[in-house]
Design an enzyme around this catalytic site. Structure first.
Site, PDB file in Angstrom:
ATOM      1  N   TYR A 166      40.296  51.776  77.019  1.00  0.00           N
ATOM      2  CA  TYR A 166      39.788  50.845  76.007  1.00  0.00           C
ATOM      3  C   TYR A 166      38.285  51.056  75.905  1.00  0.00           C
ATOM      4  O   TYR A 166      37.595  51.115  76.934  1.00  0.00           O
ATOM      5  CB  TYR A 166      40.093  49.404  76.409  1.00  0.00           C
ATOM      6  CG  TYR A 166      39.537  48.350  75.472  1.00  0.00           C
ATOM      7  CD1 TYR A 166      38.443  47.564  75.830  1.00  0.00           C
ATOM      8  CD2 TYR A 166      40.109  48.122  74.222  1.00  0.00           C
ATOM      9  CE1 TYR A 166      37.939  46.590  74.973  1.00  0.00           C
ATOM     10  CE2 TYR A 166      39.608  47.151  73.361  1.00  0.00           C
ATOM     11  CZ  TYR A 166      38.509  46.397  73.746  1.00  0.00           C
ATOM     12  OH  TYR A 166      38.001  45.432  72.899  1.00  0.00           O
ATOM     13  N   ASP A 221      32.484  56.715  78.987  1.00  0.00           N
ATOM     14  CA  ASP A 221      32.357  55.276  78.736  1.00  0.00           C
ATOM     15  C   ASP A 221      32.277  54.584  80.099  1.00  0.00           C
ATOM     16  O   ASP A 221      33.289  54.364  80.758  1.00  0.00           O
ATOM     17  CB  ASP A 221      33.558  54.777  77.921  1.00  0.00           C
ATOM     18  CG  ASP A 221      33.469  53.280  77.696  1.00  0.00           C
ATOM     19  OD1 ASP A 221      34.237  52.763  76.858  1.00  0.00           O
ATOM     20  OD2 ASP A 221      32.640  52.625  78.354  1.00  0.00           O
ATOM     21  N   LYS A 280      28.090  45.391  80.281  1.00  0.00           N
ATOM     22  CA  LYS A 280      28.433  44.527  81.418  1.00  0.00           C
ATOM     23  C   LYS A 280      27.279  44.392  82.429  1.00  0.00           C
ATOM     24  O   LYS A 280      26.325  43.678  82.186  1.00  0.00           O
ATOM     25  CB  LYS A 280      29.729  45.027  82.057  1.00  0.00           C
ATOM     26  CG  LYS A 280      30.932  44.940  81.075  1.00  0.00           C
ATOM     27  CD  LYS A 280      32.237  45.313  81.715  1.00  0.00           C
ATOM     28  CE  LYS A 280      33.340  45.525  80.708  1.00  0.00           C
ATOM     29  NZ  LYS A 280      34.041  44.296  80.295  1.00  0.00           N
TER      30      LYS A 280
HETATM   31  P1  KE4 Z   1      32.411  44.801  74.905  1.00  0.00           P
HETATM   32  O1  KE4 Z   1      32.295  45.068  73.425  1.00  0.00           O
HETATM   33  O2  KE4 Z   1      33.587  43.863  75.247  1.00  0.00           O
HETATM   34  O3  KE4 Z   1      31.106  44.389  75.544  1.00  0.00           O
HETATM   35  O4  KE4 Z   1      32.756  46.197  75.629  1.00  0.00           O
HETATM   36  C1  KE4 Z   1      33.866  46.927  75.194  1.00  0.00           C
HETATM   37  C2  KE4 Z   1      34.312  47.857  76.309  1.00  0.00           C
HETATM   38  C3  KE4 Z   1      33.984  49.195  76.213  1.00  0.00           C
HETATM   39  N1  KE4 Z   1      34.334  50.069  77.184  1.00  0.00           N
HETATM   40  C4  KE4 Z   1      35.024  49.652  78.280  1.00  0.00           C
HETATM   41  C5  KE4 Z   1      35.401  50.660  79.323  1.00  0.00           C
HETATM   42  C6  KE4 Z   1      35.385  48.290  78.421  1.00  0.00           C
HETATM   43  O5  KE4 Z   1      36.088  47.893  79.511  1.00  0.00           O
HETATM   44  C7  KE4 Z   1      35.026  47.370  77.423  1.00  0.00           C
HETATM   45  C8  KE4 Z   1      35.412  45.899  77.489  1.00  0.00           C
HETATM   46  N2  KE4 Z   1      36.224  45.514  78.599  1.00  0.00           N
HETATM   47  C9  KE4 Z   1      37.091  44.390  78.376  1.00  0.00           C
HETATM   48  C10 KE4 Z   1      37.925  44.105  79.631  1.00  0.00           C
HETATM   49  N3  KE4 Z   1      38.555  45.202  80.207  1.00  0.00           N
HETATM   50  C11 KE4 Z   1      36.332  43.166  77.968  1.00  0.00           C
HETATM   51  C12 KE4 Z   1      37.066  41.857  78.109  1.00  0.00           C
HETATM   52  C13 KE4 Z   1      37.478  41.306  76.778  1.00  0.00           C
HETATM   53  O6  KE4 Z   1      37.773  42.094  75.858  1.00  0.00           O
HETATM   54  O7  KE4 Z   1      37.496  40.056  76.682  1.00  0.00           O
END
Ligand code: KE4
Length: 430
Positions: free
Chosen positions: A144, A239, A267
């Site tokens: 993801y 990523d 994060k």
């Molecule tokens: P954000 O747009 O949520 O800050 O980041 C997206 C993203 C990009 N790349 C990786 C590897 C990620 O894990 C994420 C976001 N992670 C999820 C949980 N695995 C965020 C939690 C959510 O969507 O509420």
């Protein structure tokens, strides 16, 4: 466990927000119970609207490697707020955070701050397409990378949890440029790159997958990806939104010794406030406006509050012994959960890298999306509920990571393992 206040809040939330939440996985849809509304948090603990306390292993999905509300970060953010919350103009703080990231992460010669991981990844993809003049991208099933259109193809995390890995609303004409391969399957990558010579702009990978649950790279996977992308002159994007400053101070690329062309962070570098970063080779980054023609912008990019939280977090992470402690706590929890499942006769596979891990309810091994999908998600849901009732707050999905922080104490781990033994026994009985 009293949940009156959370229930009332959820009813109110459902009247004004889709699913009553601002991010799908928080709705607890995959674990058969209602979400707890959180009132405050400190260290490794969450406290919900009904006053229940939990040992937290979601840690806001990864950012809180130092635990909730670490005093130095809170103090610095409060001071920064009093100086103004946003200027829309450059500040010394942004330079400081950018310099810390460039110094820490091997691939990052130049960086651009944004406000989320999604923004970081979508910008890196645009840059790779501009640099190569090509459109095709290769991602891995179950990974993801945020919710930008091109990446919602066989996506992990909440999309996988809710069974919508290929979201409606993404134009077929765009999705057709996104190719996927099974994680850890370098042969599939080679066949795709060879079969579509000259079409690929980039390969994007989570160097340790965290969004189908935790899946470590096979020993040679990242190296071979690096060789193949060099050979076909394709941009390699790591990523590291989860793994950056999580699995090592320099991220997975430092831990595994493989240097991509571009890296995305998020994060942890925001210390719990909204920061994303993309960056890498200077010759690519010079294409980014206003130096070059590749446009990307953001009102709150480099926001002084968020950057202050990031700078203070990285300062604390640079202190010696932090990653040894994270490794040790992660090992204690991971080995303890494995042992408890084995002793209860529960078929489970524990995948762990440092302080991020997932207990899959399947005999395993779990090495990719297909093997992760074999997990018994109902068993996970029962385990989740049994742990929650004992004051342990796990990710409300089989396909997410559990995170240990420097705030988790041996007593927290012991309490968690005691609860797990009781939860496994409950599973065995039902
Ligand atoms: P954000 O747009 O949520 O800050 O980041 C997206 C993203 C990009 N790349 C990786 C590897 C990620 O894990 C994420 C976001 N992670 C999820 C949980 N695995 C965020 C939690 C959510 O969507 O509420």
């Amino acid at each position: 466990m009293k949940t009156t206040a959370s229930k009332k809040l959820f009813e109110a939330a459902l009247r004004v927000m889709p699913g009553g939440v601002n991010s799908p996985v928080r709705a607890f849809k995959a674990v058969g119970t209602l979400p707890h509304f959180i009132a405050r948090a400190k260290g490794a603990k969450l406290y919900d609207a009904d006053g229940n306390a939990f040992v937290d292993y979601v840690m806001s999905w990864g950012p809180l490697v130092l635990g909730h509300a670490p005093a130095p970060v809170v103090k610095a953010v409060a001071r920064a707020a009093a100086r103004g919350t946003s200027y829309g103009a450059p500040t010394a703080l942004e330079v400081q955070l950018a310099e810390m990231i460039v110094e820490a992460v091997p691939s990052m010669e130049r960086v651009r701050l944004v406000s989320s991981g999604t923004e970081a990844v979508m910008s890196a993809i645009r840059l790779a397409r501009a640099y190569t003049g090509r459109d095709a991208i290769l991602k891995f099933e179950g990974c993801y990378h945020g919710h930008a259109d091109s990446l919602l193809v066989k996506a992990g995390s909440g999309a996988m949890t809710l069974g919508i890995p290929d979201s409606p609303g993404v134009p077929a004409d765009l999705a057709r440029h996104t190719f996927t391969a099974p994680y850890n399957d370098i042969g599939a990558v080679e066949r795709l790159l060879e079969g579509h010579r000259g079409n690929f702009a980039c390969v994007i990978v989570e160097p340790v997958a965290g969004n189908m649950g935790v899946v470590p790279p096979h020993p040679d996977f990242l190296n071979r990806l690096r060789d193949l992308t060099h050979h076909y002159r394709i941009v390699l994007i790591f990523d590291e939104v989860i793994t950056g400053f999580r699995v090592a101070y320099g991220g997975a690329q430092a831990r595994y010794g493989v240097t991509p062309d571009l890296t995305c962070l998020g994060k942890i570098i925001g210390g719990g406030l909204p920061v994303g970063v993309y960056g890498g080779r200077a010759d690519l980054m010079k294409l980014i406006a206003p130096d070059g023609p590749v446009y990307q912008a953001g009102t709150l990019s480099g926001n002084p509050l968020a950057v202050t939280a990031g700078v203070e977090t990285l300062k604390l992470l640079k202190k010696s012994g932090v990653y040894r402690q994270l490794e040790e706590r992660g090992r204690q929890l991971g080995e303890g959960l494995s042992r408890a499942a084995r002793e209860a006769g529960i078929a489970a596979t524990l995948n762990r890298v440092g302080s991020m891990m997932t207990l899959f309810f399947t005999p395993g091994p779990v090495t990719d999306y297909a093997s992760a999908k074999k997990s018994d998600t109902q068993a996970y849901a029962k385990f989740f509920r049994a742990m929650l009732s004992q004051g342990i707050y796990l990710a409300p999905s089989q396909f997410e990571a559990a995170f240990v922080s420097t705030a988790h104490t041996p007593a927290d781990i012991a309490k968690t393992l005691k609860a797990a033994r009781a939860a496994f026994n409950k599973l065995k009985i039902n």
